[in-house]
Scaffold this motif. Structure first.
Motif, short mmCIF file in Angstrom:
data_model
loop_
_atom_site.label_atom_id
_atom_site.label_comp_id
_atom_site.label_asym_id
_atom_site.label_seq_id
_atom_site.Cartn_x
_atom_site.Cartn_y
_atom_site.Cartn_z
N LEU A 256 -14.91 -32.11 17.93
CA LEU A 256 -14.98 -32.99 18.83
C LEU A 256 -14.46 -34.45 18.46
N ILE A 257 -14.58 -34.38 17.82
CA ILE A 257 -14.19 -36.39 16.83
C ILE A 257 -12.75 -36.61 17.76
N THR A 258 -13.06 -37.61 18.10
CA THR A 258 -11.96 -38.30 19.08
C THR A 258 -10.93 -38.89 18.16
N PRO A 259 -9.37 -38.27 18.31
CA PRO A 259 -8.78 -39.19 16.80
C PRO A 259 -8.04 -39.81 16.49
N LYS A 260 -8.03 -40.35 16.15
CA LYS A 260 -7.49 -41.57 15.45
C LYS A 260 -6.32 -42.20 15.48
N ASN A 261 -5.84 -43.42 16.04
CA ASN A 261 -4.34 -43.97 16.32
C ASN A 261 -3.20 -43.15 15.41
N LYS A 262 -3.14 -43.22 14.64
CA LYS A 262 -2.46 -42.11 14.59
C LYS A 262 -2.07 -40.99 14.50
N LYS A 263 -2.92 -40.16 15.01
CA LYS A 263 -3.29 -39.18 15.38
C LYS A 263 -3.23 -38.56 17.05
N PHE A 264 -2.95 -39.91 17.85
CA PHE A 264 -3.07 -39.77 19.14
C PHE A 264 -2.08 -39.45 19.66
N ASN A 265 -1.48 -38.56 20.30
CA ASN A 265 -0.17 -38.61 20.36
C ASN A 265 0.46 -36.79 20.21
N GLU A 266 1.67 -36.48 21.20
CA GLU A 266 2.02 -35.33 20.76
C GLU A 266 2.20 -34.39 19.83
N ASN A 267 1.98 -35.27 18.76
CA ASN A 267 2.42 -34.07 17.57
C ASN A 267 0.85 -33.66 17.47
N TYR A 268 -0.67 -33.90 17.71
CA TYR A 268 -1.68 -33.85 17.75
C TYR A 268 -2.35 -32.95 18.55
N MET A 269 -1.84 -33.61 19.44
CA MET A 269 -2.07 -32.96 20.87
C MET A 269 -2.72 -31.83 21.39
N ILE A 275 -8.59 -26.65 20.61
CA ILE A 275 -10.05 -26.82 20.01
C ILE A 275 -11.62 -27.09 20.84
N ARG A 276 -10.46 -28.08 21.90
CA ARG A 276 -12.05 -28.49 22.63
C ARG A 276 -12.48 -27.63 23.87
N SER A 277 -11.02 -26.85 24.25
CA SER A 277 -10.97 -26.27 24.85
C SER A 277 -12.30 -24.89 24.41
N PHE A 278 -11.84 -24.43 23.64
CA PHE A 278 -12.12 -22.71 22.93
C PHE A 278 -13.94 -23.11 22.67
N ALA A 279 -13.91 -25.07 21.95
CA ALA A 279 -15.49 -25.29 21.71
C ALA A 279 -15.81 -25.39 22.67
N ARG A 280 -16.07 -25.54 24.17
CA ARG A 280 -16.73 -26.32 25.75
C ARG A 280 -16.95 -25.16 26.33
N GLY A 281 -14.77 -23.87 26.04
CA GLY A 281 -14.66 -23.17 26.66
C GLY A 281 -16.14 -21.80 27.29
N LYS A 282 -16.41 -21.47 28.25
CA LYS A 282 -17.91 -20.29 28.34
C LYS A 282 -16.82 -19.04 28.11
N ASP A 283 -15.99 -18.86 28.37
CA ASP A 283 -15.64 -17.29 28.22
C ASP A 283 -15.63 -17.07 26.71
N ALA A 284 -14.16 -17.46 25.69
CA ALA A 284 -13.47 -17.16 25.09
C ALA A 284 -14.50 -17.43 23.27
N PHE A 285 -15.16 -18.70 23.71
CA PHE A 285 -15.83 -18.73 22.48
C PHE A 285 -17.26 -17.87 22.47
N ASN A 286 -17.35 -16.94 24.05
CA ASN A 286 -18.75 -16.50 23.84
C ASN A 286 -17.94 -15.04 23.13
N ILE A 287 -16.78 -14.88 23.65
CA ILE A 287 -16.18 -13.61 23.63
C ILE A 287 -15.91 -13.41 22.13
#
Length: 407
Positions: A256-269, A275-287
């Protein structure tokens, strides 16, 4: 008033049954039914082969006793709702019949699992005890009787306002000792566990003569059980009542490293969002973690290259398919409203996320397959092929659904 309490419980029970019937249509769909059939067939095949050469010098009685003791701790389902602490408070003296019905409902809701475990364990102990099974009848009686007595103890324990951990410790010791004596010593003294539970019930019931109904505890417990059910259903379809929660997993921070400037846009958002929702989520990750671990255990256990290959491919398909619900949860959540973007960007980010997940799962499966069958290790590439075809099919359907929404 007593009949009103009974009628109230049956009304609640009918509501729960109707809700489960609705969600079962999504759970036991074609894909999952096929998965269960193949999984059952693989288990029977592997179990049969294992019984032909059972490893010696292992205390199977102790292992089985511990497992069954854990499964014998049935949850207490009261079907109480949050508003009951206010509206049913004057009705407290008439709640005994309601709780009696709750205990019966709690017992029959879980007894199917006990019967299944009883059936699965029978061939093992039939073989290791030279085709003798008389002692197993005693074990079966304990498995069917003690969980209900445990529910009675649990109700009186909660009513006396004692801690849950102490209850589970006491029940675990009583259950394990009773099951172990029945399986190892094969002696009727195992019935002492039933007498201990009955003694606990009588003692606690005497102490609880003037105790009030534990409304807060029972309502909170029921809400937690209901939420766990929604989390399971959420693997197959969206559940409106489910409350999303987040968990900090520091060991996943490198992902979950913060994206660099060139990747901080809608193409990589959206890739970062998924990835962040999956890694931090309680349900999907455990399942997904449980499915991967279960698949790896089965692949290690089954000693047939073709069957193991089918199991690994099937789990790869199921894992990626279940993540389809993860898309709807995130794509129509808060971020698309805060930072509006084209649906093609969302789908592209989701596709990239699925490929990364497929790669990680595929590598784990290939390693397990290569360790188990070194000669046929290159067959493990089939896992990646199945994953690629599954992702293509999922993305194709998503694009079609989004095109219908645009129209």
């Amino acid at each position: 008033m007593t009949q009103d309490a009974k009628q109230l419980f049956f009304t609640r029970k009918k509501e729960i049954s109707k809700e489960k019937q609705y969600y079962n249509k999504f759970i036991f769909n074609g894909h999952f039914s096929v998965f269960l059939v193949i999984l059952l067939g693989a288990f029977i095949l592997g179990y049969g082969d294992w019984l032909k050469s059972i490893p010696q010098h292992i205390n199977y009685a102790l292992i089985a006793s511990v497992i069954v003791a854990i499964t014998s701790m049935f949850p207490l389902r009261t079907l109480l709702k949050d508003a009951d602490r206010l509206f049913l408070l004057p009705f407290e003296k008439n709640m005994e019949l309601y709780m009696s019905q709750s205990l019966v409902y709690s017992y029959f809701s879980r007894i199917g699992l006990q019967i299944l475990i009883l059936i699965v364990l029978f061939p093992l102990f039939f073989v290791i005890n030279n085709q003798s099974f008389e002692f197993y009848i005693l074990f079966a009686v304990l498995m069917l009787v003690m969980p209900y007595l445990g529910l009675l103890v649990k109700w009186q324990w909660y009513k006396y306002k004692l801690e849950s951990w102490s209850l589970h410790l006491v029940l675990f010791i009583v259950y394990t000792s009773g099951y172990y004596v029945a399986l190892e010593a094969k002696h009727f003294s195992s019935l002492t566990s039933i007498l201990v539970l009955i003694g606990l019930i009588i003692l606690l019931k005497y102490q609880n003569k003037n105790q009030l109904f534990p409304w807060e505890r029972m309502i909170k417990s029921e809400q937690q059980h209901h939420m766990n059910y929604y989390k399971f259903v959420n693997m197959f379809t969206d559940v409106k009542h489910l409350k999303e929660t987040a968990v900090r997993r520091s060991y996943l921070d490198p992902l979950l490293i913060t994206p660099k400037n060139k990747k901080f846009n809608e193409n990589y958002m959206y890739l970062y969002l998924f990835i962040r929702s999956f890694a931090r989520g309680k349900d999907a990750f455990n399942i997904i973690l449980r499915l991967v671990v279960l698949a790896m255990i089965l692949m290690f256990w089954l000693h047939q290259p073709l069957v193991t290959l089918i199991i690994g491919s099937l789990f790869m398909y199921i894992i990626l398919l279940q993540m389809a619900q993860f898309y709807t949860q995130q794509a129509y959540g808060l971020w698309p409203q805060v930072w509006p973007s084209s649906d093609t960007k969302v789908i592209k980010g989701y596709e990239q996320f699925l490929y990364r997940l497929m790669f990680i799962v595929g590598v784990l499966f290939v390693i397990v397959y290569a360790i188990t069958f070194p000669v046929y290790s290159y067959y493990g590439l089939l896992f990646f092929l199945v994953g690629w075809l599954t992702i293509r099919n999922v993305i194709k359907k998503l694009k079609y659904q989004e095109s219908l929404l645009r129209d």
